[in-house]
Design a protein around this motif. Structure first.
Motif, PDB file in Angstrom:
ATOM      1  N   ALA A 146       0.828  -1.201   0.000  1.00 11.66           N
ATOM      2  CA  ALA A 146       0.000   0.000   0.000  1.00 11.66           C
ATOM      3  C   ALA A 146       0.862   1.250   0.000  1.00 11.66           C
ATOM      4  N   PHE A 147       0.217   2.363  -0.361  1.00 11.05           N
ATOM      5  CA  PHE A 147       0.822   3.690  -0.271  1.00 11.05           C
ATOM      6  C   PHE A 147      -0.178   4.576   0.443  1.00 11.05           C
ATOM      7  N   PHE A 148       0.285   5.284   1.482  1.00  7.94           N
ATOM      8  CA  PHE A 148      -0.614   6.083   2.311  1.00  7.94           C
ATOM      9  C   PHE A 148      -0.461   7.579   2.046  1.00  7.94           C
ATOM     10  N   ILE A 149      -1.604   8.278   2.047  1.00  7.64           N
ATOM     11  CA  ILE A 149      -1.636   9.739   2.059  1.00  7.64           C
ATOM     12  C   ILE A 149      -2.497  10.138   3.256  1.00  7.64           C
ATOM     13  N   PRO A 150      -1.884  10.478   4.402  1.00 10.27           N
ATOM     14  CA  PRO A 150      -2.669  10.823   5.594  1.00 10.27           C
ATOM     15  C   PRO A 150      -3.536  12.054   5.356  1.00 10.27           C
ATOM     16  N   THR A 151      -4.677  12.090   6.016  1.00 10.84           N
ATOM     17  CA  THR A 151      -5.509  13.290   5.984  1.00 10.84           C
ATOM     18  C   THR A 151      -4.733  14.445   6.609  1.00 10.84           C
ATOM     19  N   PRO A 152      -4.576  15.560   5.904  1.00  6.83           N
ATOM     20  CA  PRO A 152      -3.782  16.676   6.422  1.00  6.83           C
ATOM     21  C   PRO A 152      -4.244  17.149   7.790  1.00  6.83           C
ATOM     22  N   GLY A 153      -3.305  17.218   8.722  1.00  3.99           N
ATOM     23  CA  GLY A 153      -3.608  17.720  10.055  1.00  3.99           C
ATOM     24  C   GLY A 153      -4.124  16.679  11.020  1.00  3.99           C
ATOM     25  N   GLN A 154      -4.461  15.472  10.536  1.00  8.32           N
ATOM     26  CA  GLN A 154      -4.972  14.451  11.450  1.00  8.32           C
ATOM     27  C   GLN A 154      -3.784  13.694  12.039  1.00  8.32           C
ATOM     28  N   TYR A 155      -3.482  13.994  13.291  1.00  2.67           N
ATOM     29  CA  TYR A 155      -2.263  13.500  13.935  1.00  2.67           C
ATOM     30  C   TYR A 155      -2.199  11.979  13.953  1.00  2.67           C
ATOM     31  N   GLU A 156      -3.332  11.337  14.183  1.00  2.00           N
ATOM     32  CA  GLU A 156      -3.360   9.869  14.262  1.00  2.00           C
ATOM     33  C   GLU A 156      -2.912   9.249  12.942  1.00  2.00           C
TER      34      GLU A 156
END
Length: 370
Positions: free
Chosen positions: A292-302
Motif C-alpha cells: 500500500a501507499f498512504f496519504i494521511p488526511t492533512p492535520g490528522q495527527y493519528e
C-alpha cells in the motif's frame, strides 16, 4: 434463543472506518444468537443499513464533524467545533436512554461515540486511541478521552496487546485503571487467491472537504499511470454507479462505493492500494497482506503517526497530500507491505459482559423468543 441479548451497536460517523470495523462484531453477535440494533448517522448509518438491511436501525444526533481545508487549521477547527460535539453528546445520551427503554436493550457497544452510554446497562467502548494525539496538547486530549472511557464497563482495543503491534502508542498505556480487552486487529475481509485485475486500487473515505480535495488531486494525475486503475470514491449514495475510461497507458474504472463482499474481491484483485492511513484501513490491508501507499488526511495527527510509523518499519511508504506525485508510487517496490496478525477473538467471553445485571438497573429482556 435462551440468553440472547438485544445489543445496540453505534459507530461514530467520521469517515467509514468506525462503521466497517463494527461489521465483524455485528456478525459475531448474530452468530452467537444475539439481536443487534444499529445506530449512527450520515454515511456510517447508510453503510450499516446497506450491509444489514434486516436489522433495526436508528439515527442519532450528528456530531457534524468536518475537516479544515488546510492542515495547519485542523486543531483550531476541532476546538471551534467542540461546542457542537458537546451539544450532540447531550442529545445522544437522551436518545440512548429512550432507545434502551423502548426496545428493552440489554447492552451497548459504542465505537468512539462519546455519548452512547447508559449507566443501567453494560456498556462497551471500542477505540484504538487510548492516547489521542493532538500535538503539544496530546496529554490533555488523551486524559480527557481516558476519563470518558472509564465510565464504560470495558474498552475493546482492536489490536494485539504485546509487540509487534499496529497502533503503537495510540493503543497502549503504561499504566491504566481502564478495563482494557485487546481483540486483535478487526477486519470484515478475508484473503482469497484470485487473478490480479487491477494494478492499482484507489480507496477514498473520510470527512469532507478533504475527501474531495484528494479525489480531485488524484484524478488530475491518473492519466500518467501505466496500468489498470480501480477508483472507489467512498461516497455512500442511494444508487451505485460504475464508469470505465481508457487512459493513455491502461484503463480507469470509477465506482462511488462498494459493499463488503464486492470490496473484498476488488482488494484481493488489486496488486497495490493507494489510500488514507486510517486505522481501520490499516487493519484491513494487513489482513489481506497488501502493498500500500498512504496519504494521511492533512492535520490528522493519528493518521500521520501511523503513516510515519509504518514507513519507519519499512512496511508502507507515505506522502503528504500536498507533495504527492504519481511517481512516488515507484517507492512501493522497496517496501515489504503489510502482514496480518493471527488472532482468534473469543467473542463468547466478551459477550458474557452483557449477561451481567447492573446494580439499580431497570428491567430489560433476559432472553429473546425464537
Amino acid at each position: 434463543m435462551q440468553n440472547s441479548k438485544r445489543i445496540l451497536v453505534a459507530p461514530l460517523n467520521w469517515g467509514l472506518g468506525h462503521a466497517t470495523r463494527c461489521i465483524p462484531i455485528i456478525n459475531a453477535l448474530l452468530a452467537y444468537g444475539h439481536q443487534p440494533y444499529l445506530a449512527s448517522d450520515g454515511i456510517a448509518l447508510s453503510l450499516l443499513q446497506k450491509e444489514f438491511p434486516d436489522l433495526p436501525s436508528f439515527e442519532l444526533p450528528s456530531y457534524k464533524i468536518t475537516y479544515a481545508e488546510k492542515a495547519k487549521n485542523f486543531k483550531i477547527k476541532m476546538i471551534w467545533d467542540s461546542p457542537k460535539v458537546l451539544k450532540a453528546m447531550k442529545k445522544e445520551k437522551k436518545a440512548i436512554k429512550q432507545l434502551v427503554k423502548e426496545h428493552q436493550l440489554d447492552g451497548i457497544i459504542s465505537d468512539n461515540r462519546l455519548g452512547v452510554f447508559y449507566k443501567k446497562v453494560p456498556c462497551v467502548f471500542i477505540t484504538h486511541q487510548l492516547n489521542v494525539l493532538s500535538g503539544n496538547t496530546t496529554w490533555m486530549s488523551s486524559k480527557a478521552h481516558q476519563k470518558i472511557i472509564k465510565k464504560f464497563d470495558a474498552c475493546w482495543v482492536p489490536d494485539v496487546k504485546g509487540k509487534p503491534n499496529l497502533t503503537g502508542k495510540l493503543g497502549h498505556l503504561k499504566k491504566s485503571k481502564i478495563n482494557i480487552k485487546y481483540l486483535g486487529p478487526l477486519s470484515r475481509f478475508e484473503k482469497i487467491i484470485v487473478e490480479q485485475k487491477y494494478d492499482l486500487m484507489i480507496l477514498l473515505s473520510g470527512p469532507e472537504p478533504q475527501r474531495t480535495i484528494l479525489e480531485e488531486k488524484l484524478l488530475e494525475e491518473l492519466q500518467q499511470y501505466d496500468g489498470n486503475i480501480l477508483f472507489v470514491e467512498g461516497k455512500i449514495e442511494e444508487k451505485k454507479f460504475i464508469e470505465e475510461f481508457e487512459t493513455l497507458n491502461g484503463s480507469l474504472t470509477i465506482c462511488n462505493f462498494m459493499q463488503s463482499q464486492e470490496l473484498q474481491t476488488a482488494l484481493n484483485q488489486s496488486t497495490k492500494v493507494l489510500c488514507r492511513s486510517g486505522y481501520t484501513t490499516v487493519m484491513d490491508l494487513a489482513k489481506l497482506e497488501k502493498k500500500a501507499f498512504f496519504i494521511p488526511t492533512p492535520g490528522q495527527y493519528e493518521q500521520e503517526y501511523l503513516a510515519k510509523r509504518l514507513q519507519k518499519q519499512n512496511l508502507v511508504p507515505y506522502s503528504n497530500q500536498s507533495d504527492f506525485k504519481f511517481d512516488d508510487l515507484k517507492r512501493l517496490d522497496t517496501f515489504e507491505g503489510l502482514k496480518q496478525f493471527e488472532s482468534d477473538i473469543d467473542y463468547a467471553s466478551l459477550f458474557l459482559l452483557f449477561s451481567k445485571v447492573k446494580e439499580n438497573s431497570e428491567p430489560t429482556s433476559s432472553s429473546l423468543s425464537t
